[in-house]
Design a protein around this motif. Sequence first.
Motif, PDB file in Angstrom:
ATOM      1  N   ILE A  45       0.840  -1.202   0.000  1.00  0.00           N
ATOM      2  CA  ILE A  45       0.000   0.000   0.000  1.00  0.00           C
ATOM      3  C   ILE A  45       0.875   1.253   0.000  1.00  0.00           C
ATOM      4  O   ILE A  45       0.601   2.221  -0.724  1.00  0.00           O
ATOM      5  CB  ILE A  45      -0.957  -0.015   1.208  1.00  0.00           C
ATOM      6  CG1 ILE A  45      -2.004  -1.106   1.026  1.00  0.00           C
ATOM      7  CG2 ILE A  45      -1.624   1.342   1.400  1.00  0.00           C
ATOM      8  CD1 ILE A  45      -2.786  -1.418   2.277  1.00  0.00           C
ATOM      9  N   ALA A  46       1.948   1.239   0.784  1.00  0.00           N
ATOM     10  CA  ALA A  46       2.845   2.396   0.834  1.00  0.00           C
ATOM     11  C   ALA A  46       3.487   2.650  -0.528  1.00  0.00           C
ATOM     12  O   ALA A  46       3.609   3.804  -0.964  1.00  0.00           O
ATOM     13  CB  ALA A  46       3.919   2.181   1.894  1.00  0.00           C
TER      14      ALA A  46
ATOM     15  N   ILE B  73       6.325  20.884  -8.896  1.00  0.00           N
ATOM     16  CA  ILE B  73       5.833  19.666  -9.561  1.00  0.00           C
ATOM     17  C   ILE B  73       5.469  18.606  -8.523  1.00  0.00           C
ATOM     18  O   ILE B  73       4.485  17.881  -8.685  1.00  0.00           O
ATOM     19  CB  ILE B  73       6.867  19.162 -10.580  1.00  0.00           C
ATOM     20  CG1 ILE B  73       6.896  20.121 -11.771  1.00  0.00           C
ATOM     21  CG2 ILE B  73       6.560  17.746 -11.036  1.00  0.00           C
ATOM     22  CD1 ILE B  73       7.919  19.802 -12.811  1.00  0.00           C
ATOM     23  N   GLY B  74       6.233  18.519  -7.441  1.00  0.00           N
ATOM     24  CA  GLY B  74       5.902  17.569  -6.378  1.00  0.00           C
ATOM     25  C   GLY B  74       4.567  17.884  -5.725  1.00  0.00           C
ATOM     26  O   GLY B  74       3.749  16.990  -5.485  1.00  0.00           O
TER      27      GLY B  74
ATOM     28  N   ILE C 137      -6.299   9.026  -6.031  1.00  0.00           N
ATOM     29  CA  ILE C 137      -5.720   7.678  -5.980  1.00  0.00           C
ATOM     30  C   ILE C 137      -5.438   7.299  -4.532  1.00  0.00           C
ATOM     31  O   ILE C 137      -5.687   6.166  -4.110  1.00  0.00           O
ATOM     32  CB  ILE C 137      -4.434   7.626  -6.833  1.00  0.00           C
ATOM     33  CG1 ILE C 137      -4.758   7.905  -8.296  1.00  0.00           C
ATOM     34  CG2 ILE C 137      -3.732   6.288  -6.687  1.00  0.00           C
ATOM     35  CD1 ILE C 137      -3.538   8.123  -9.159  1.00  0.00           C
ATOM     36  N   PHE C 138      -4.923   8.261  -3.770  1.00  0.00           N
ATOM     37  CA  PHE C 138      -4.650   8.065  -2.344  1.00  0.00           C
ATOM     38  C   PHE C 138      -5.920   7.651  -1.609  1.00  0.00           C
ATOM     39  O   PHE C 138      -5.912   6.712  -0.809  1.00  0.00           O
ATOM     40  CB  PHE C 138      -4.086   9.382  -1.788  1.00  0.00           C
ATOM     41  CG  PHE C 138      -3.620   9.344  -0.368  1.00  0.00           C
ATOM     42  CD1 PHE C 138      -2.433   8.726  -0.028  1.00  0.00           C
ATOM     43  CD2 PHE C 138      -4.347   9.957   0.630  1.00  0.00           C
ATOM     44  CE1 PHE C 138      -1.984   8.714   1.278  1.00  0.00           C
ATOM     45  CE2 PHE C 138      -3.913   9.953   1.939  1.00  0.00           C
ATOM     46  CZ  PHE C 138      -2.723   9.329   2.260  1.00  0.00           C
TER      47      PHE C 138
ATOM     48  N   PRO D 111       3.389   7.078  -7.666  1.00  0.00           N
ATOM     49  CA  PRO D 111       3.113   8.100  -8.690  1.00  0.00           C
ATOM     50  C   PRO D 111       3.941   9.377  -8.513  1.00  0.00           C
ATOM     51  O   PRO D 111       4.510   9.890  -9.479  1.00  0.00           O
ATOM     52  CB  PRO D 111       1.618   8.389  -8.528  1.00  0.00           C
ATOM     53  CG  PRO D 111       1.058   7.187  -7.883  1.00  0.00           C
ATOM     54  CD  PRO D 111       2.143   6.651  -7.012  1.00  0.00           C
ATOM     55  N   VAL D 112       4.039   9.856  -7.295  1.00  0.00           N
ATOM     56  CA  VAL D 112       4.795  11.091  -7.062  1.00  0.00           C
ATOM     57  C   VAL D 112       6.289  10.838  -7.256  1.00  0.00           C
ATOM     58  O   VAL D 112       6.998  11.679  -7.816  1.00  0.00           O
ATOM     59  CB  VAL D 112       4.492  11.659  -5.660  1.00  0.00           C
ATOM     60  CG1 VAL D 112       5.331  12.885  -5.369  1.00  0.00           C
ATOM     61  CG2 VAL D 112       3.018  11.996  -5.540  1.00  0.00           C
ATOM     62  N   MET D 113       6.773   9.680  -6.831  1.00  0.00           N
ATOM     63  CA  MET D 113       8.187   9.367  -7.045  1.00  0.00           C
ATOM     64  C   MET D 113       8.504   9.274  -8.532  1.00  0.00           C
ATOM     65  O   MET D 113       9.564   9.736  -8.976  1.00  0.00           O
ATOM     66  CB  MET D 113       8.557   8.061  -6.337  1.00  0.00           C
ATOM     67  CG  MET D 113       8.614   8.190  -4.833  1.00  0.00           C
ATOM     68  SD  MET D 113       9.307   6.779  -3.964  1.00  0.00           S
ATOM     69  CE  MET D 113       8.338   5.425  -4.544  1.00  0.00           C
TER      70      MET D 113
END
Length: 146
Positions: A70-71, A112-113, A123-124, A77-79
């Motif tokens: 889950i983590a 952007i982050g 999504i979260f 996506p952000v990474m």
Amino acid sequence: VVDPISSAQVSIIAQFQYIFALLIFLTVNAHHLFLYAIAESFQVVPPFAFQFTGPLMDALIDFSRNIFIIAVKVGAPVMAILLFTSVSLGIIARTVPQINVFIVGFPLKIAIGLIGIGLTLPIFVNILGSAFLQFDTQLKAILGLM
């Protein structure tokens, strides 16, 4: 920001995600499941009679594995967006050496982050909502193995 529980410094984004996850936890009524599991555990296992068994350890390891998955689903996506940004800045630095990528890159990566976190909030919510709903079956399985 200082976390009052652990007395450690936590970033504002981490604190935001923690509070957001807590709101999702409360929204899907997972706190009722948690309280039910605590009450049920006293009926299944009397106080001071708990013993670790092989199947229970397997279930706990499986539960931990699911938390890690889950983590990764929440953070990937952000990474990926930030990795793509870093690669793009590297290409720009090689093709246009007049641009100071460090000065341009830091605010760009921050912006952007933050945009990436904002875009991945649905999504979260979906990932954590489904995880908290699966929490019921996993808790019942663990209680059954006690």
